[in-house]
Design a protein around this motif. Structure first.
Motif, PDB file in Angstrom:
ATOM      1  N   ILE A   1      24.254 -48.466   0.794  1.00  0.00           N
ATOM      2  CA  ILE A   1      23.476 -47.278   0.423  1.00  0.00           C
ATOM      3  C   ILE A   1      22.657 -46.777   1.606  1.00  0.00           C
ATOM      4  O   ILE A   1      22.592 -45.568   1.881  1.00  0.00           O
ATOM      5  N   MET A   2      22.039 -47.704   2.346  1.00  0.00           N
ATOM      6  CA  MET A   2      21.220 -47.296   3.491  1.00  0.00           C
ATOM      7  C   MET A   2      22.069 -46.676   4.601  1.00  0.00           C
ATOM      8  O   MET A   2      21.592 -45.800   5.331  1.00  0.00           O
ATOM      9  N   ALA A   3      23.317 -47.114   4.729  1.00  0.00           N
ATOM     10  CA  ALA A   3      24.205 -46.524   5.729  1.00  0.00           C
ATOM     11  C   ALA A   3      24.530 -45.072   5.381  1.00  0.00           C
ATOM     12  O   ALA A   3      24.659 -44.220   6.264  1.00  0.00           O
ATOM     13  N   GLU A   4      24.650 -44.796   4.082  1.00  0.00           N
ATOM     14  CA  GLU A   4      24.977 -43.435   3.656  1.00  0.00           C
ATOM     15  C   GLU A   4      23.743 -42.534   3.578  1.00  0.00           C
ATOM     16  O   GLU A   4      23.825 -41.333   3.799  1.00  0.00           O
ATOM     17  N   PHE A   5      22.591 -43.135   3.271  1.00  0.00           N
ATOM     18  CA  PHE A   5      21.345 -42.366   3.136  1.00  0.00           C
ATOM     19  C   PHE A   5      20.278 -42.978   4.061  1.00  0.00           C
ATOM     20  O   PHE A   5      19.343 -43.634   3.604  1.00  0.00           O
ATOM     21  N   PRO A   6      20.425 -42.775   5.373  1.00  0.00           N
ATOM     22  CA  PRO A   6      19.531 -43.468   6.317  1.00  0.00           C
ATOM     23  C   PRO A   6      18.118 -42.887   6.381  1.00  0.00           C
ATOM     24  O   PRO A   6      17.203 -43.560   6.848  1.00  0.00           O
ATOM     25  N   GLN A   7      17.936 -41.641   5.943  1.00  0.00           N
ATOM     26  CA  GLN A   7      16.639 -40.987   6.051  1.00  0.00           C
ATOM     27  C   GLN A   7      16.094 -40.624   4.669  1.00  0.00           C
ATOM     28  O   GLN A   7      16.843 -40.159   3.806  1.00  0.00           O
ATOM     29  N   GLY A   8      14.784 -40.837   4.478  1.00  0.00           N
ATOM     30  CA  GLY A   8      14.115 -40.355   3.268  1.00  0.00           C
ATOM     31  C   GLY A   8      14.221 -41.259   2.060  1.00  0.00           C
ATOM     32  O   GLY A   8      13.625 -40.978   1.015  1.00  0.00           O
TER      33      GLY A   8
ATOM     34  N   ALA B   1      23.608 -47.872  -8.115  1.00  0.00           N
ATOM     35  CA  ALA B   1      22.692 -47.536  -7.029  1.00  0.00           C
ATOM     36  C   ALA B   1      23.097 -46.230  -6.347  1.00  0.00           C
ATOM     37  O   ALA B   1      22.236 -45.425  -5.961  1.00  0.00           O
ATOM     38  N   HIS B   2      24.399 -46.013  -6.223  1.00  0.00           N
ATOM     39  CA  HIS B   2      24.873 -44.772  -5.589  1.00  0.00           C
ATOM     40  C   HIS B   2      24.549 -43.568  -6.461  1.00  0.00           C
ATOM     41  O   HIS B   2      24.135 -42.511  -5.956  1.00  0.00           O
ATOM     42  N   ASN B   3      24.727 -43.707  -7.772  1.00  0.00           N
ATOM     43  CA  ASN B   3      24.332 -42.638  -8.689  1.00  0.00           C
ATOM     44  C   ASN B   3      22.841 -42.333  -8.539  1.00  0.00           C
ATOM     45  O   ASN B   3      22.418 -41.171  -8.542  1.00  0.00           O
ATOM     46  N   ALA B   4      22.040 -43.406  -8.440  1.00  0.00           N
ATOM     47  CA  ALA B   4      20.592 -43.235  -8.292  1.00  0.00           C
ATOM     48  C   ALA B   4      20.272 -42.481  -7.007  1.00  0.00           C
ATOM     49  O   ALA B   4      19.449 -41.554  -7.003  1.00  0.00           O
ATOM     50  N   ALA B   5      20.907 -42.862  -5.909  1.00  0.00           N
ATOM     51  CA  ALA B   5      20.655 -42.208  -4.625  1.00  0.00           C
ATOM     52  C   ALA B   5      21.022 -40.724  -4.681  1.00  0.00           C
ATOM     53  O   ALA B   5      20.296 -39.875  -4.145  1.00  0.00           O
ATOM     54  N   GLN B   6      22.128 -40.416  -5.320  1.00  0.00           N
ATOM     55  CA  GLN B   6      22.530 -39.011  -5.427  1.00  0.00           C
ATOM     56  C   GLN B   6      21.562 -38.223  -6.303  1.00  0.00           C
ATOM     57  O   GLN B   6      21.303 -37.042  -6.048  1.00  0.00           O
ATOM     58  N   ALA B   7      21.014 -38.878  -7.335  1.00  0.00           N
ATOM     59  CA  ALA B   7      20.041 -38.197  -8.203  1.00  0.00           C
ATOM     60  C   ALA B   7      18.710 -37.978  -7.498  1.00  0.00           C
ATOM     61  O   ALA B   7      17.892 -37.165  -7.945  1.00  0.00           O
ATOM     62  N   LEU B   8      18.482 -38.694  -6.389  1.00  0.00           N
ATOM     63  CA  LEU B   8      17.211 -38.625  -5.672  1.00  0.00           C
ATOM     64  C   LEU B   8      17.223 -37.601  -4.534  1.00  0.00           C
ATOM     65  O   LEU B   8      16.371 -37.658  -3.642  1.00  0.00           O
ATOM     66  N   SER B   9      18.154 -36.664  -4.568  1.00  0.00           N
ATOM     67  CA  SER B   9      18.305 -35.729  -3.447  1.00  0.00           C
ATOM     68  C   SER B   9      17.005 -34.993  -3.125  1.00  0.00           C
ATOM     69  O   SER B   9      16.635 -34.835  -1.956  1.00  0.00           O
ATOM     70  N   LYS B  10      16.283 -34.571  -4.158  1.00  0.00           N
ATOM     71  CA  LYS B  10      15.025 -33.845  -3.939  1.00  0.00           C
ATOM     72  C   LYS B  10      13.985 -34.771  -3.309  1.00  0.00           C
ATOM     73  O   LYS B  10      13.267 -34.383  -2.369  1.00  0.00           O
ATOM     74  N   GLN B  11      13.894 -35.996  -3.827  1.00  0.00           N
ATOM     75  CA  GLN B  11      12.926 -36.955  -3.290  1.00  0.00           C
ATOM     76  C   GLN B  11      13.295 -37.370  -1.864  1.00  0.00           C
ATOM     77  O   GLN B  11      12.415 -37.619  -1.037  1.00  0.00           O
ATOM     78  N   ILE B  12      14.602 -37.459  -1.576  1.00  0.00           N
ATOM     79  CA  ILE B  12      15.042 -37.819  -0.227  1.00  0.00           C
ATOM     80  C   ILE B  12      14.598 -36.754   0.772  1.00  0.00           C
ATOM     81  O   ILE B  12      14.123 -37.056   1.870  1.00  0.00           O
TER      82      ILE B  12
END
Length: 360
Positions: free
Chosen positions: A218-225, A254-265
């Motif tokens: 997950i961190m590799a795909e979403f490294p920032q925010g 976890a990937h679903n969660a990360a995608q749902a967090l786009s605004k927070q990211i």
């Protein structure tokens, strides 16, 4: 005192209880109901008072029999678990305590507590039945789709091959659309069939190795925010299971969660928490286990839309535009293959997926 309510101010202590309390007169009519009883029966005190207890439910005969026993002082108090059926409403699963009171005007007091454990068991049973029905439907539907797909793709390739040179450039765009869409559907079908095709490879599983693998992906795909918090109980023992399946299950959530967090990211305050604990005396699919893995994947996103919260594990149900609606279905399937279950609670700011798996 028959047909008259007992003054509430004289029973103020009962108003503070979280369990429902009703007091009956010698004719089995309600003379008092506390606030919790109003909530449980979804009815006001005015509507409840003077009604006979047995008339509140479609199957109230058993309660009426117990009332008669209490009236005759055959016991001081009696406890029983009941399913009380109501017209047009969901049945109540309750633990009932019937107490004989030394008062001829109000001889019986009844306390009712919702049987949370029974409700949980019933819900799990429904989930398992639905999951089994879904798996059969998916498997049959996937095979029905898969068979003609090869023919469609092959026909498009043959058509492209047979096109005259002067038309090839003009019409190749259309044949490529057919081929690419057939390939996309083939990928979808393969994902639907994946849990049923892949063998269950059993070995020793350390759940924290699973969590760390998911965290790194997950961190590799979403490294920032996005930050992923670890809250591990290192006393959780290893257990026998399919490590790759469990990685996929946790990763899907976890990937679903990360995608749902786009605004927070974008705002830099997105957070996912991976928490492990040991749960004790857990009932899963009507089987009692002494110990179970209690894994939580929690995010601080917007929450799951209320209209799909009861259906998120159904195939092809997604709360995200462009989502396939298969990630949670596959996750639930993989966890169920480990005799476990996934539960979810969600509200704005906190979505919590809980995985329970029996431990040795």
């Amino acid at each position: 005192m028959t047909s008259q309510s007992t003054p509430r101010h004289s029973l103020e202590g009962l108003e503070l209880l979280s369990s429902a309390v009703i007091i009956l007169d010698s004719d089995s009519r309600i003379v008092y109901a506390n606030a919790a009883a109003e909530n449980l029966f979804e009815s006001s005190v005015k509507a409840l008072v003077s009604q006979r207890l047995g008339d509140l439910f479609l199957n109230g005969d058993h309660l009426a029999d117990v009332f008669e026993e209490a009236l005759q002082h055959r016991f001081a108090d009696k406890r029983l678990d009941l399913t009380l059926e109501r017209a047009g409403r969901e049945a109540l699963q309750v633990h009932v305590i019937v107490t004989a009171v030394d008062n001829p005007e109000t001889p019986v007091l009844i306390e009712l507590r919702e049987n949370v454990q029974q409700l949980k068991l019933d819900r799990e049973e429904r989930l398992l039945d639905q999951s089994q029905a879904n798996k059969e439907l998916i498997r049959n539907l996937a095979h029905e789709i898969k068979n003609p797909l090869g023919g469609i793709r092959g026909a498009a390739q043959l058509l492209e091959f047979e096109l005259p040179e002067r038309q090839l450039k003009e019409l190749r765009e259309y044949t490529q659309v057919i081929i690419k869409e057939a390939d996309r559907l083939q990928t979808l079908v393969d994902r639907l069939l994946a849990p049923h095709r892949r063998p269950h490879i059993v070995g020793d599983v350390n759940i924290h190795e699973v969590c760390e693998r998911v965290r790194s992906l997950i961190m590799a795909e979403f490294p920032q925010g996005l930050s992923i918090k670890r809250d591990y109980d290192l006393s959780v023992p290893e257990f026998r299971g399919d490590k790759e399946q469990l990685i996929q299950a946790v990763l899907n959530i976890a990937h679903n969660a990360a995608q749902a967090l786009s605004k927070q990211i974008k705002g830099g305050d997105a957070q996912i928490t991976l928490q492990t604990r040991v749960a004790r005396q857990v009932t899963l699919a009507k089987i009692r286990y002494r110990l179970a893995l209690d894994l939580h994947i929690v995010d601080n996103g917007p929450g799951i839309p209320p209209d799909i919260q009861d259906r998120i594990f159904y195939p092809l149900v997604s709360g995200r535009e462009g989502g396939s609606g298969l990630g949670l279905t596959l996750a639930q399937t993989f966890v169920q293959q480990h005799m476990g279950v996934i539960e979810c609670t969600s509200k704005p700011g906190c979505t919590d997926f809980r995985i329970l798996i029996p431990l040795p």
